[in-house]
Each structure stands twice: as structure tokens, then as C-alpha cells.
Write a protein that holds these residues in place. Structure first.
Motif, PDB file in Angstrom:
ATOM      1  N   GLY A  23       2.380  -6.259   8.750  1.00  0.00           N
ATOM      2  CA  GLY A  23       3.850  -6.203   8.183  1.00  0.00           C
ATOM      3  C   GLY A  23       4.240  -4.732   8.664  1.00  0.00           C
ATOM      4  O   GLY A  23       5.370  -4.567   8.892  1.00  0.00           O
ATOM      5  N   PHE A  24       3.514  -3.699   8.300  1.00  0.00           N
ATOM      6  CA  PHE A  24       3.634  -2.270   8.840  1.00  0.00           C
ATOM      7  C   PHE A  24       4.363  -2.247  10.255  1.00  0.00           C
ATOM      8  O   PHE A  24       5.393  -1.780  10.455  1.00  0.00           O
ATOM      9  N   VAL A  25       3.546  -2.886  11.187  1.00  0.00           N
ATOM     10  CA  VAL A  25       4.011  -2.872  12.444  1.00  0.00           C
ATOM     11  C   VAL A  25       5.282  -3.614  12.763  1.00  0.00           C
ATOM     12  O   VAL A  25       6.085  -3.295  13.441  1.00  0.00           O
ATOM     13  N   TRP A  26       5.578  -4.591  12.004  1.00  0.00           N
ATOM     14  CA  TRP A  26       6.884  -5.390  11.976  1.00  0.00           C
ATOM     15  C   TRP A  26       7.932  -4.766  11.421  1.00  0.00           C
ATOM     16  O   TRP A  26       8.953  -4.720  11.876  1.00  0.00           O
TER      17      TRP A  26
ATOM     18  N   LEU B  82       9.080 -10.182   4.613  1.00  0.00           N
ATOM     19  CA  LEU B  82       8.862  -8.996   5.461  1.00  0.00           C
ATOM     20  C   LEU B  82       9.100  -9.335   7.131  1.00  0.00           C
ATOM     21  O   LEU B  82       9.545  -8.581   7.592  1.00  0.00           O
ATOM     22  N   PHE B  83       8.275 -10.510   7.441  1.00  0.00           N
ATOM     23  CA  PHE B  83       8.508 -10.743   9.137  1.00  0.00           C
ATOM     24  C   PHE B  83       9.816 -11.430   9.314  1.00  0.00           C
ATOM     25  O   PHE B  83      10.500 -11.081  10.330  1.00  0.00           O
ATOM     26  N   ILE B  84      10.441 -12.047   8.333  1.00  0.00           N
ATOM     27  CA  ILE B  84      11.900 -12.722   8.502  1.00  0.00           C
ATOM     28  C   ILE B  84      12.939 -11.484   8.903  1.00  0.00           C
ATOM     29  O   ILE B  84      13.693 -11.764   9.831  1.00  0.00           O
ATOM     30  N   MET B  85      12.628 -10.435   8.003  1.00  0.00           N
ATOM     31  CA  MET B  85      13.562  -9.182   8.093  1.00  0.00           C
ATOM     32  C   MET B  85      13.824  -8.684   9.587  1.00  0.00           C
ATOM     33  O   MET B  85      14.832  -8.564  10.000  1.00  0.00           O
TER      34      MET B  85
END
Lengths: 290, 464
Positions: free
Chosen positions: A27-30, B266-269
Motif C-alpha cells: 500500500g505504501f509503494v502504491w 488504497l489501491f484503487i486510488m
């Protein structure tokens, strides 16, 4: 027995912890690049590359400058250009997409299967293979003489071939039960009535998603806009405008403003995306149900 | 009324089943004459509007051909004969340009004229068929459809024609004609040394294709490595995103994971940010003087003037592009697979658990086969999309680092970005067109092989 469950529980706890730590790292990387964009857009110090990520000072000036300094790069002008192109494109291409999708899904006629195959084959040519020819056709008809006409040309290019991407909409029409149509025919409705008064009202979700998707196109397209608009900065759309901020002559001064511009443009697009993503998922998983 | 022998067996055949040949053979004199004077059969049977419409279209076509079309066809064959010349004007004492033929425009007008002629023949067929249809209904004593009926049928029996007209005109003008035009260019000498209006170019047959595949030619030396990298890239880009995205979705979906919605958000952002923004950001982050190199210098891993050549070393550039593509693509796969994962029947997993299968076995024996079954069409689309993935390559590395052995291509160029460079930057349109055709052949073969076997193509009416 007790011992066994305890060891299982510890094992599970360890597995869960590993998963959560792993997800946090990912999540941090993304999220990091997203934060980098936002932080840099508020950075007080000008200049391009810095040896740190967290800015030393924060300011709103980058956003203000975007709209106040209009001499060489005019952000608000680009915004209006893109908005104009996007609205026209989305109305035209939604009309194209919906009519083709409806015809292919609900009506049966002689050439139907053949047209479906032709559409699939046409979709396989790389899009800008035809771009050079389109460029010359538009030039031949005088569309590239004046700035405003270039925007019209851009609208035609975006919506002209739009009819070819009808698969998702067709998949949606395919799921509307045929019995509804048949009931209407018995009551004396024509096919046109059925299209207008039954299918369209039942298809609001797919109409919304088609409109939004074609609305988004001009905001994120880079290639076609670059070829057609050339060096005419006044008539740039947002995407090539922002790209031009990173050119060698501008990057030192415009670097932080580039990120401010990116943030401003990302907000509406992100909202549209979050609204449509549910449909997008349904479109992908719905079209392959068979 | 002319009485000809009627062919009784054909009288009742529906109009749309009659092809042009039978209509012409079985038709009476007026019907046959309709092939020369359009709309005659209809005019004779008092379908004034329909007849006049076809007749006037024919007149417009003939006028067009005489005034412009024949010349265009002639130029289409020769591609122009007069070169632009510089002539000294004695009276004005200056050099003046005498405009020559523009091969580019010759080709363009030629293509347009050919398309207009094709539609003329379509009109011819329509004219004969329509005359025969009217003749038939008169002979059977039926009412001849009036102009109003014709209009009404556009919303009923012929609704598909009404709805398809505008969209297909758009596709014709902005996809088909340009495509034909570009395919033809592949057979000409339209490169940077033959630029109209100053120079003419000409038909050269298959020379461009031969040059492309000639052993040890500079084009072949560029083409094969670029094709190789395109395929490697497409395979890696498609499968890394697919498998990693699925694993991510499984991780988030598994029983023990908390805050599922938070992780997904988080990823969809990162997909919600427009792609060109995230690509340009990535490019600046990994720039020679960008934050990553700067931080490595401060930490002391790199010397003060050293930098990691993220996009200037060929191999590293390729790895970087694939990694950044993972960053962009994985959330997409996660988004699309989450829903499908939740649909996998739970009893499959329970049965597997009973049999003592561990997580890996269930993944490879249940999850993966199920997912592959459902998502094969999406996978093919993704693969095709990656072969044509212009944005990622162009905005990240621009195809660089440049290579001297290549013909205007860099080490990370895909076929499509090479095509872009050849046409937009270098004006070698003929070579660009050849590459476009090759890309098309690869994609067409691939898609036709696999796409036709998918369920959604075979029984599209399963849910109607």
C-alpha cells in the motif's frame, strides 16, 4: 487437543500479521507516488528536481499561478478547450455507440454477423496507423487552418471511430429480456417505439457509463491531440498542455505548477472513475458470463 | 401493361431473399433498364420520390466523374507526373514555383473516388432490386408502397439502416478510408526523400516489404529485435499484472484480513489518477536527477555525481518499464477479479479442505483454473492492448535509449512506438505503413484463433 488449537491459532495469527505487514508495504509503494504528486503541488521552492521528497515549505501559489499567469502557458484556456471537446465528443459518440450496440444486439438482419466480424477486425489495427491519413484528410478539407476548427477536427476524430467500441453496451442490451419487446410489438409498437420508449429507459446505467467514458477520453488522450493541434499552444487540451510544461524550456519554472495542474485534473477524473468502476467491473465480468 | 411470362415459383419469395442476379434476370424491361437509368422501374410504377432520388444520385455521380473523378482515377494510377519546378521569371526577376502534382493528394482523391464509385455500384444494385420488388407487387395486385410507407419502414423493418447510417459514415470516414489509404502507402515510395509537394512518389510494389525482411538490411536488423521485445513486453506486462493482481485480490479477500474496504480503496486510488499523470510522475521520480537518485546519493549508496541509469541503460530500462507497468496494472486486475473470486462456489474449497489440500494446491487446482476459464477474453484483450501499448512506453522512456544499430528506434521501442517515430518524426510513411500491416496481421491471427472459441462469442443470446 487444546494444545493443537492453540498452535493453530498462533499459526493463524502469524499468517495474518505477515499478510497485514505485506499489504501495508505494498500500500505504501502504491500510495507514495500519489502523495508525491500532491506534496509537490504545494511545494514553496521552485525549480525542478530536488534532493528530497517532503517539501521545505508549503504554499497555494502554484495553483494561483496556474490561473493568473496566462502569457505563455494558459491552463484555464486549456481547461475550457478540453471541456468543450469532451462535451461534444461524449454526446456524439454516446449516440453512435448506443445505436450500433442496439442494432447489433436487438435487430436481426442479413449482414449482421458479417458486420460484427468487420468491426472486430477494424478494431485490431493500431489506432494511429490511420492517424496520418486522417491528418491529411482534415488538412485537405481545411480543418487545420484556424485554431477553433482544429478543436472541431479533434471532436470528429474522437467520435468518428467511436462506434467501433460497442461491445460493452451490446453486452448490456443482450441481457434485457426479449419478451418485453415482444409484448410491446403485440400492442402495436414499432421497433423505433421500442427502442425509444422501452430499451433506452431500461438502459440508464449503460448510457451513463458510455457518456462518462467518452467524456473522459479527451482529458487523457495524448497522441491524437498532439498530432492535430501541433504547436498551437492556445488550443491545446489539458493533456498535451501539461506535457508541454515538462519541456526543457519550461520545466525549471513550471515543475511545481505541473503537479498542481495534475491534481486539479485528477480530482474530477477520479470522481468519475469511482462512480463508473462498478459498471466497469460488471461490464468485464458480465460480458463473459457465457 | 407489358405482359411477360411470370415465373410463378419466384413470385412469393420475400424481397430480401432476392439477389441482384435473379432480380435482373427475372425482371421486365423496365427493371433491366433500371440498371442504366436508376429509379426507372420505380418511376414507371408511380413511386416518384424513390425513383427521383435514385435518378438524381446517379446524375450527381456522373457529373462528379466528368468534372473531377476521371482525372482523379488517372492520377491515382500515375500518382502525379509533374514535379514542382523552380522557374526564373524574367519580368519580375525572381524565381517562382510552378506547382506540380501532389502525389499525396492524388492518392487521397483516388481512394475517395474509388469509394464513391463503389457506392455507385451499390446504388445500381439497389435500383434494380427495388424496381423488381415494385414490379412484383404490381403483378401480384398488391399496393405499391408509397413514399410515406418507405419513410415509415425506416423506423420499423429498416430501423437498422436508420440507426447505423451516421455511425457507419463516421467509421467510414475516420477509420476505413484512412486505413485503406495507409495500406496503399505501404506499396509506394513515400518516405522522407519523396515528400510532396516538392517531390513525387510512386508505386513500388512489394519493395518495402522485401526491404523489411531482407537479411542484414538495416530495417530487418531493427525489425526483429523490436518485434522480439514487443512480444516479450506483451507477455510480461499481461501476465505479471494478471497474476500479481489476482494474488493481491486473494490476499485482501482471505478470511483473516481486516479492513478489506480500506485496502481496496488504497489501491484503487492509484488508478483513479489519470494514466498520463502517473506515467509522467514516475518518469520524473526515476529521472537522472530525480528524487530516487538524489536520496540514494544522500544516503551514500551512490557517489555525489553518480546516478542509476533507470531509463538510459537498455536492460534496466526494460525492467523499469515492466515494473512501473505492474504498478499501473495490478490495481485494475484486483478490481476486476475481486468480484469473480467471490463468485467461486465455496463448496469447492470445503471439499478441497476435507481432502487435506493446502493453500497452494487450492490456488493452482481451483482458483487459477476457474479464473482462467472466466477471464480468457479479458486476457486476450489485455494482450492485444499491450502489443499496442503506446502510452506506457512513449511517456516513460520515449523508446530510448537510442541505438545506432537501429533505424530510428530505441532499445525499448515497441512496434507501435517505432511506427509513431517513423511517421510523425521521420516522415517515412511507407515503412510505417508496412509495420502497421504487420502489427495487424499478428493481432488478427491471435484474436481470431482464440476469440472465436470463447463462450461469449458463440452463444451471445444465452441471456436473452
Amino acid at each position: 487437543m487444546k494444545r493443537k488449537t492453540r498452535s493453530m491459532k498462533t499459526k493463524q495469527f502469524i499468517a495474518n500479521s505477515i499478510v497485514h505487514v505485506f499489504l501495508s508495504v505494498l500500500g505504501f509503494v502504491w500510495v507514495l507516488p500519489v502523495f508525491f504528486v500532491i506534496l509537490t503541488s504545494f511545494r514553496e521552492e521552485g525549480g525542478a528536481y530536488k534532493s528530497y521528497i517532503i517539501p521545505r515549505g508549503y504554499t497555494l501559489n502554484n495553483y494561483k499561478k496556474l490561473f493568473e499567469q496566462t502569457s505563455s502557458l494558459n491552463y484555464s484556456r486549456w481547461f475550457i478547450n478540453t471541456l468543450f471537446v469532451a462535451i461534444c465528443t461524449c454526446l456524439l459518440s454516446a449516440f453512435f455507440v448506443l445505436s450500433i450496440a442496439y442494432v447489433m444486439s436487438r435487430l436481426r438482419f442479413k449482414l449482421r454477423k458479417r458486420l460484427l466480424n468487420v468491426a472486430m477486425i477494424l478494431g485490431m489495427f493500431p489506432g494511429f496507423m490511420s492517424m496520418i491519413a486522417v491528418y491529411y484528410i482534415l488538412k485537405g478539407f481545411g480543418f487545420l487552418e484556424a485554431g477553433p476548427l482544429k478543436l472541431v477536427a479533434l471532436i470528429m476524430v474522437y467520435s468518428g471511430g467511436a462506434g467501433l467500441v460497442f461491445y460493452v453496451a451490446k453486452g448490456f442490451f443482450d441481457t434485457i429480456p426479449k419478451t418485453i419487446d415482444e409484448a410491446a410489438f403485440i400492442d402495436g409498437a414499432t421497433k423505433w417505439d421500442v427502442f425509444l420508449k422501452i430499451t433506452i429507459p431500461l438502459s440508464k446505467p449503460i448510457i451513463v457509463i458510455t457518456l462518462l467514458q467518452s467524456f473522459m477520453g479527451p482529458w487523457v488522450d495524448y497522441i491524437f491531440a498532439k498530432v492535430i493541434l501541433g504547436q498551437d499552444r492556445k488550443y491545446y487540451t489539458i493533456a498535451i498542455g501539461l506535457w508541454s510544461m515538462l519541456e526543457k524550456e519550461f520545466i525549471e519554472y513550471y515543475y511545481t505548477q505541473f503537479f498542481a495542474g495534475c491534481v486539479l485534473i485528477s480530482i474530477p477524473i477520479a470522481i468519475i472513475f469511482l462512480v463508473t468502476q462498478r459498471f466497469y467491473v460488471e461490464g468485464v465480468s458480465g460480458a463473459v458470463k457465457g | 401493361m407489358i405482359h411477360k411470362k411470370q415465373n410463378k415459383s419466384n413470385v412469393n419469395a420475400a424481397f430480401h431473399d432476392i439477389d441482384f442476379k435473379t432480380a435482373f434476370i427475372l425482371g421486365d424491361g423496365y427493371t433491366k433498364l433500371s440498371a442504366i437509368i436508376f429509379g426507372l422501374g420505380n418511376l414507371f410504377h408511380k413511386q416518384i420520390f424513390r425513383g427521383l432520388l435514385m435518378l438524381s444520385l446517379e446524375i450527381v455521380y456522373i457529373y462528379y466523374m466528368i468534372s473531377f473523378g476521371l482525372e482523379a482515377i488517372k492520377n491515382f494510377i500515375t500518382l502525379g507526373t509533374n514535379v514542382q519546378e523552380e522557374v526564373f521569371n524574367e519580368t519580375k526577376q525572381i524565381y517562382e514555383y510552378i506547382t506540380g502534382d501532389n502525389s499525396m493528394l492524388c492518392l487521397l482523391y483516388g481512394v475517395i473516388t474509388v469509394f464513391i464509385t463503389l457506392s455507385f455500384f451499390l446504388l445500381l444494385i439497389t435500383s434494380v432490386k427495388s424496381a423488381y420488388e415494385t414490379q412484383n407487387s404490381v403483378e401480384q395486385g398488391k399496393l405499391v408502397s408509397s413514399f410515406k410507407d418507405d419513410l415509415n419502414s425506416l423506423f420499423e423493418k429498416n430501423l437498422h439502416k436508420t440507426l447505423l447510417f451516421l455511425p457507419s459514415m463516421g467509421i467510414l470516414c475516420f477509420t476505413i478510408i484512412p486505413l485503406v489509404f495507409m495500406i496503399l502507402i505501404a506499396f509506394t515510395s513515400y518516405d522522407k526523400n519523396h515528400q510532396p509537394p516538392g517531390n513525387l512518389f510512386d508505386w513500388i510494389g512489394l519493395d518495402n516489404f522485401i526491404a523489411m525482411f531482407q537479411k542484414n538490411g538495416v530495417l530487418a536488423n531493427t525489425f526483429w529485435p523490436v518485434l522480439g521485445w514487443t512480444i516479450i513486453w506483451a507477455i510480461f506486462a499481461t501476465f505479471t499484472c494478471y497474476i500479481l493482481g489476482m494474488l493481491l485480490a486473494i490476499l485482501i479477500n482471505r478470511k483473516g484480513t481486516r479492513l478489506k474496504i480500506f485496502w481496496r480503496f488504497l489501491f484503487i486510488m492509484s488508478i483513479a489518477v489519470p494514466q498520463f499523470v502517473s506515467l509522467l510522475t514516475m518518469k520524473t521520480i526515476f529521472n537522472t536527477n530525480g528524487p530516487v537518485n538524489a536520496i540514494l546519493r544522500i544516503i551514500g549508496i551512490l557517489g555525489p555525481t553518480e546516478s542509476i541509469p533507470f531509463f538510459t541503460d537498455p536492460t534496466l530500462a526494460k525492467v523499469m518499464i515492466i515494473c512501473i507497468n505492474i504498478w499501473i496494472g495490478v490495481p485494475f486486475t484486483m478490481l476486476t477479479t475481486t468480484g469473480i473470486l467471490q463468485n467461486i462456489p465455496k463448496d469447492l474449497y470445503e471439499a478441497a479442505k476435507m481432502d487435506g489440500a493446502n493453500t497452494f494446491v487450492t490456488f493452482f487446482k481451483i482458483t487459477l483454473p476457474y479464473m482462467l476459464f472466466i477471464t480468457t477474453p479479458t486476457l486476450i484483450t489485455a494482450f492485444v492492448g499491450n502489443i499496442n501499448n503506446f502510452n506506457v512506453i512513449y511517456l516513460l522512456s520515449g523508446g530510448g535509449p537510442e541505438s545506432l544499430e537501429y533505424y530510428y528506434a530505441g532499445k525499448t521501442d515497441l512496434l507501435v512506438t517505432w511506427l509513431y517515430k517513423l511517421t510523425i518524426t521521420n516522415k517515412d510513411y511507407n515503412i510505417g505503413a508496412v509495420i502497421g500491416i504487420i502489427v495487424f496481421i499478428i493481432l488478427a491471427a491471435l484474436s481470431l484463433l482464440t476469440y472465436r472459441h470463447t463462450g461469449s462469442y458463440k452463444d451471445e443470446e444465452a441471456f436473452q
